[in-house]
Write a protein that holds these residues in place. Structure first.
Motif, PDB file in Angstrom:
ATOM      1  N   SER A  15       0.840  -1.194   0.000  1.00  0.00           N
ATOM      2  CA  SER A  15       0.000   0.000   0.000  1.00  0.00           C
ATOM      3  C   SER A  15       0.874   1.242   0.000  1.00  0.00           C
ATOM      4  CB  SER A  15      -0.880  -0.012   1.256  1.00  0.00           C
ATOM      5  OG  SER A  15      -1.406   1.245   1.505  1.00  0.00           O
ATOM      6  N   GLU A  16       0.511   2.229  -0.814  1.00  0.00           N
ATOM      7  CA  GLU A  16       1.282   3.472  -0.858  1.00  0.00           C
ATOM      8  C   GLU A  16       1.191   4.226   0.458  1.00  0.00           C
ATOM      9  OE1 GLU A  16       0.259   5.807  -4.267  1.00  0.00           O
ATOM     10  OE2 GLU A  16       0.647   4.154  -5.640  1.00  0.00           O
ATOM     11  N   SER A  17       0.061   4.103   1.152  1.00  0.00           N
ATOM     12  CA  SER A  17      -0.112   4.850   2.404  1.00  0.00           C
ATOM     13  C   SER A  17       0.609   4.207   3.586  1.00  0.00           C
ATOM     14  CB  SER A  17      -1.597   5.033   2.723  1.00  0.00           C
ATOM     15  OG  SER A  17      -2.208   3.777   2.877  1.00  0.00           O
ATOM     16  N   THR A  18       0.623   2.860   3.654  1.00  0.00           N
ATOM     17  CA  THR A  18       1.228   2.191   4.809  1.00  0.00           C
ATOM     18  C   THR A  18       2.544   1.497   4.486  1.00  0.00           C
ATOM     19  OG1 THR A  18       0.105   0.079   4.433  1.00  0.00           O
ATOM     20  CG2 THR A  18      -1.054   1.739   5.779  1.00  0.00           C
ATOM     21  N   GLY A  19       2.768   1.182   3.226  1.00  0.00           N
ATOM     22  CA  GLY A  19       3.972   0.457   2.844  1.00  0.00           C
ATOM     23  C   GLY A  19       3.907  -1.029   3.135  1.00  0.00           C
ATOM     24  N   GLN A  20       2.755  -1.515   3.639  1.00  0.00           N
ATOM     25  CA  GLN A  20       2.614  -2.929   3.968  1.00  0.00           C
ATOM     26  C   GLN A  20       1.974  -3.683   2.804  1.00  0.00           C
ATOM     27  OE1 GLN A  20       0.781  -3.683   7.700  1.00  0.00           O
ATOM     28  NE2 GLN A  20       2.235  -2.441   8.839  1.00  0.00           N
ATOM     29  N   VAL A  21       2.371  -4.945   2.665  1.00  0.00           N
ATOM     30  CA  VAL A  21       1.807  -5.806   1.625  1.00  0.00           C
ATOM     31  C   VAL A  21       0.305  -5.915   1.837  1.00  0.00           C
ATOM     32  CG1 VAL A  21       1.760  -8.167   0.733  1.00  0.00           C
ATOM     33  CG2 VAL A  21       3.937  -7.106   1.319  1.00  0.00           C
ATOM     34  N   VAL A  22      -0.453  -5.895   0.761  1.00  0.00           N
ATOM     35  CA  VAL A  22      -1.909  -5.997   0.830  1.00  0.00           C
ATOM     36  C   VAL A  22      -2.311  -7.436   0.507  1.00  0.00           C
ATOM     37  CG1 VAL A  22      -4.087  -5.204  -0.172  1.00  0.00           C
ATOM     38  CG2 VAL A  22      -2.198  -3.582   0.168  1.00  0.00           C
ATOM     39  N   TRP A  23      -3.105  -8.023   1.393  1.00  0.00           N
ATOM     40  CA  TRP A  23      -3.624  -9.379   1.207  1.00  0.00           C
ATOM     41  C   TRP A  23      -5.131  -9.311   1.076  1.00  0.00           C
ATOM     42  CZ3 TRP A  23      -0.312 -13.308   0.592  1.00  0.00           C
ATOM     43  CH2 TRP A  23       0.992 -13.154   1.063  1.00  0.00           C
ATOM     44  N   ARG A  24      -5.674 -10.081   0.135  1.00  0.00           N
ATOM     45  CA  ARG A  24      -7.128 -10.176  -0.007  1.00  0.00           C
ATOM     46  C   ARG A  24      -7.492 -11.643  -0.111  1.00  0.00           C
ATOM     47  NH1 ARG A  24      -8.661  -5.575  -4.344  1.00  0.00           N
ATOM     48  NH2 ARG A  24     -10.732  -5.809  -3.457  1.00  0.00           N
ATOM     49  N   PRO A  25      -8.489 -12.089   0.644  1.00  0.00           N
ATOM     50  CA  PRO A  25      -8.866 -13.500   0.578  1.00  0.00           C
ATOM     51  C   PRO A  25      -9.489 -13.847  -0.763  1.00  0.00           C
ATOM     52  CG  PRO A  25     -10.413 -12.281   1.946  1.00  0.00           C
ATOM     53  CD  PRO A  25      -9.311 -11.324   1.585  1.00  0.00           C
ATOM     54  N   VAL A  26      -9.149 -15.018  -1.280  1.00  0.00           N
ATOM     55  CA  VAL A  26      -9.823 -15.536  -2.470  1.00  0.00           C
ATOM     56  C   VAL A  26     -11.149 -16.099  -1.969  1.00  0.00           C
ATOM     57  CG1 VAL A  26      -9.781 -17.252  -4.312  1.00  0.00           C
ATOM     58  CG2 VAL A  26      -7.682 -16.004  -3.704  1.00  0.00           C
ATOM     59  N   GLU A  27     -12.238 -15.469  -2.391  1.00  0.00           N
ATOM     60  CA  GLU A  27     -13.572 -15.867  -1.910  1.00  0.00           C
ATOM     61  C   GLU A  27     -14.058 -17.144  -2.573  1.00  0.00           C
ATOM     62  OE1 GLU A  27     -14.933 -14.410   0.595  1.00  0.00           O
ATOM     63  OE2 GLU A  27     -13.627 -12.660   0.701  1.00  0.00           O
ATOM     64  N   ARG A  28     -13.719 -17.281  -3.851  1.00  0.00           N
ATOM     65  CA  ARG A  28     -14.096 -18.486  -4.597  1.00  0.00           C
ATOM     66  C   ARG A  28     -13.387 -18.464  -5.941  1.00  0.00           C
ATOM     67  NH1 ARG A  28     -20.193 -17.786  -6.939  1.00  0.00           N
ATOM     68  NH2 ARG A  28     -19.744 -15.912  -8.101  1.00  0.00           N
ATOM     69  N   TRP A  29     -13.681 -19.465  -6.779  1.00  0.00           N
ATOM     70  CA  TRP A  29     -13.058 -19.595  -8.093  1.00  0.00           C
ATOM     71  C   TRP A  29     -14.124 -19.429  -9.165  1.00  0.00           C
ATOM     72  CZ3 TRP A  29      -7.942 -19.767  -7.508  1.00  0.00           C
ATOM     73  CH2 TRP A  29      -7.457 -20.214  -6.284  1.00  0.00           C
ATOM     74  N   SER A  30     -13.765 -18.791 -10.271  1.00  0.00           N
ATOM     75  CA  SER A  30     -14.708 -18.626 -11.378  1.00  0.00           C
ATOM     76  C   SER A  30     -14.863 -19.961 -12.106  1.00  0.00           C
ATOM     77  CB  SER A  30     -14.200 -17.565 -12.358  1.00  0.00           C
ATOM     78  OG  SER A  30     -13.106 -18.073 -13.101  1.00  0.00           O
ATOM     79  N   ALA A  31     -15.814 -20.026 -13.029  1.00  0.00           N
ATOM     80  CA  ALA A  31     -16.015 -21.234 -13.831  1.00  0.00           C
ATOM     81  C   ALA A  31     -14.774 -21.554 -14.664  1.00  0.00           C
ATOM     82  CB  ALA A  31     -17.239 -21.065 -14.733  1.00  0.00           C
ATOM     83  N   ASP A  32     -13.985 -20.523 -14.980  1.00  0.00           N
ATOM     84  CA  ASP A  32     -12.756 -20.709 -15.758  1.00  0.00           C
ATOM     85  C   ASP A  32     -11.543 -20.991 -14.871  1.00  0.00           C
ATOM     86  OD1 ASP A  32     -14.107 -20.253 -18.160  1.00  0.00           O
ATOM     87  OD2 ASP A  32     -13.812 -18.086 -18.000  1.00  0.00           O
ATOM     88  N   GLY A  33     -11.749 -21.046 -13.548  1.00  0.00           N
ATOM     89  CA  GLY A  33     -10.659 -21.347 -12.629  1.00  0.00           C
ATOM     90  C   GLY A  33      -9.878 -20.148 -12.141  1.00  0.00           C
ATOM     91  N   ASP A  34     -10.406 -18.935 -12.365  1.00  0.00           N
ATOM     92  CA  ASP A  34      -9.716 -17.739 -11.903  1.00  0.00           C
ATOM     93  C   ASP A  34     -10.067 -17.444 -10.453  1.00  0.00           C
ATOM     94  OD1 ASP A  34      -8.374 -16.861 -14.346  1.00  0.00           O
ATOM     95  OD2 ASP A  34     -10.399 -16.511 -15.129  1.00  0.00           O
ATOM     96  N   ALA A  35      -9.073 -16.964  -9.691  1.00  0.00           N
ATOM     97  CA  ALA A  35      -9.279 -16.584  -8.298  1.00  0.00           C
ATOM     98  C   ALA A  35     -10.083 -15.296  -8.247  1.00  0.00           C
ATOM     99  CB  ALA A  35      -7.933 -16.390  -7.613  1.00  0.00           C
ATOM    100  N   LEU A  36     -11.164 -15.292  -7.458  1.00  0.00           N
ATOM    101  CA  LEU A  36     -12.027 -14.116  -7.342  1.00  0.00           C
ATOM    102  C   LEU A  36     -11.891 -13.507  -5.947  1.00  0.00           C
ATOM    103  CD1 LEU A  36     -15.260 -15.545  -9.027  1.00  0.00           C
ATOM    104  CD2 LEU A  36     -13.468 -14.149 -10.083  1.00  0.00           C
ATOM    105  N   VAL A  37     -11.702 -12.190  -5.928  1.00  0.00           N
ATOM    106  CA  VAL A  37     -11.624 -11.438  -4.672  1.00  0.00           C
ATOM    107  C   VAL A  37     -12.711 -10.372  -4.676  1.00  0.00           C
ATOM    108  CG1 VAL A  37      -9.150 -11.863  -4.357  1.00  0.00           C
ATOM    109  CG2 VAL A  37      -9.907  -9.821  -5.582  1.00  0.00           C
ATOM    110  N   ALA A  38     -13.108  -9.937  -3.490  1.00  0.00           N
ATOM    111  CA  ALA A  38     -14.159  -8.926  -3.371  1.00  0.00           C
ATOM    112  C   ALA A  38     -13.611  -7.543  -3.703  1.00  0.00           C
ATOM    113  CB  ALA A  38     -14.746  -8.936  -1.966  1.00  0.00           C
ATOM    114  N   ASP A  39     -14.361  -6.811  -4.503  1.00  0.00           N
ATOM    115  CA  ASP A  39     -14.059  -5.400  -4.768  1.00  0.00           C
ATOM    116  C   ASP A  39     -15.096  -4.610  -3.977  1.00  0.00           C
ATOM    117  OD1 ASP A  39     -14.237  -2.738  -5.885  1.00  0.00           O
ATOM    118  OD2 ASP A  39     -12.995  -3.455  -7.535  1.00  0.00           O
ATOM    119  N   GLU A  40     -14.641  -4.009  -2.881  1.00  0.00           N
ATOM    120  CA  GLU A  40     -15.565  -3.329  -1.968  1.00  0.00           C
ATOM    121  C   GLU A  40     -16.243  -2.130  -2.621  1.00  0.00           C
ATOM    122  OE1 GLU A  40     -12.314  -3.886  -1.203  1.00  0.00           O
ATOM    123  OE2 GLU A  40     -12.463  -5.498   0.259  1.00  0.00           O
ATOM    124  N   ARG A  41     -15.527  -1.412  -3.456  1.00  0.00           N
ATOM    125  CA  ARG A  41     -16.110  -0.215  -4.093  1.00  0.00           C
ATOM    126  C   ARG A  41     -17.174  -0.572  -5.116  1.00  0.00           C
ATOM    127  NH1 ARG A  41     -10.518   2.677  -5.327  1.00  0.00           N
ATOM    128  NH2 ARG A  41     -10.280   0.605  -6.117  1.00  0.00           N
TER     129      ARG A  41
END
Length: 128
Positions: A15-41
């Motif tokens: 993160s530019e503001s904190t300098g810490q690595v950003v982690w986001r949980p993979v909520e599930r997988w798409s039908a094509d096998g892609d990792a999906l994460v939540a976009d809060e905005r």
């Protein structure tokens, strides 16, 4: 990040503001096998690799259950790992069970959000 619903987490550039690595949980997988994460905005799931700063996927614990703790179990925690005088005890509210069967204590907190203690020096104290 220690746990996610899928057992995987997406790592992003710091993160530019904190300098810490950003982690986001993979909520599930798409039908094509892609990792999906939540976009809060946007309020939807998006492919992790399509988001700015995506670095890689990392295997983390997958929570498969939670069990309420019996009365009397406590967790001894240290504010400073090297100073025994900083130790204090809190009641254990629950146990998180991961896919491998390991259980992690979840201390009772002052807020409504409970999370396991994994990276802090701790010791489980059995009831007397």
């Amino acid at each position: 990040m220690d746990f996610s619903p899928s057992g995987w987490a997406a790592e992003f550039d710091p993160s530019e503001s904190t300098g810490q690595v950003v982690w986001r949980p993979v909520e599930r997988w798409s039908a094509d096998g892609d990792a999906l994460v939540a976009d809060e905005r946007r309020g939807c799931l998006l492919e992790a690799r399509a988001l700015k700063g995506f670095k890689r996927l990392v295997s983390v614990g997958k929570v498969v259950g939670a069990v309420p703790a019996a009365p009397g179990w406590k967790l001894k925690l240290w504010d400073d790992d090297k100073d025994d005088a900083t130790a204090y005890e809190v009641p254990i509210a629950a146990w998180i069970v991961d896919a491998g069967g390991a259980m992690s204590p979840v201390p009772a907190g002052s807020d409504s959000y409970l999370e396991p203690v994994l990276r802090q020096r701790s010791e489980i104290v059995a009831p007397e």
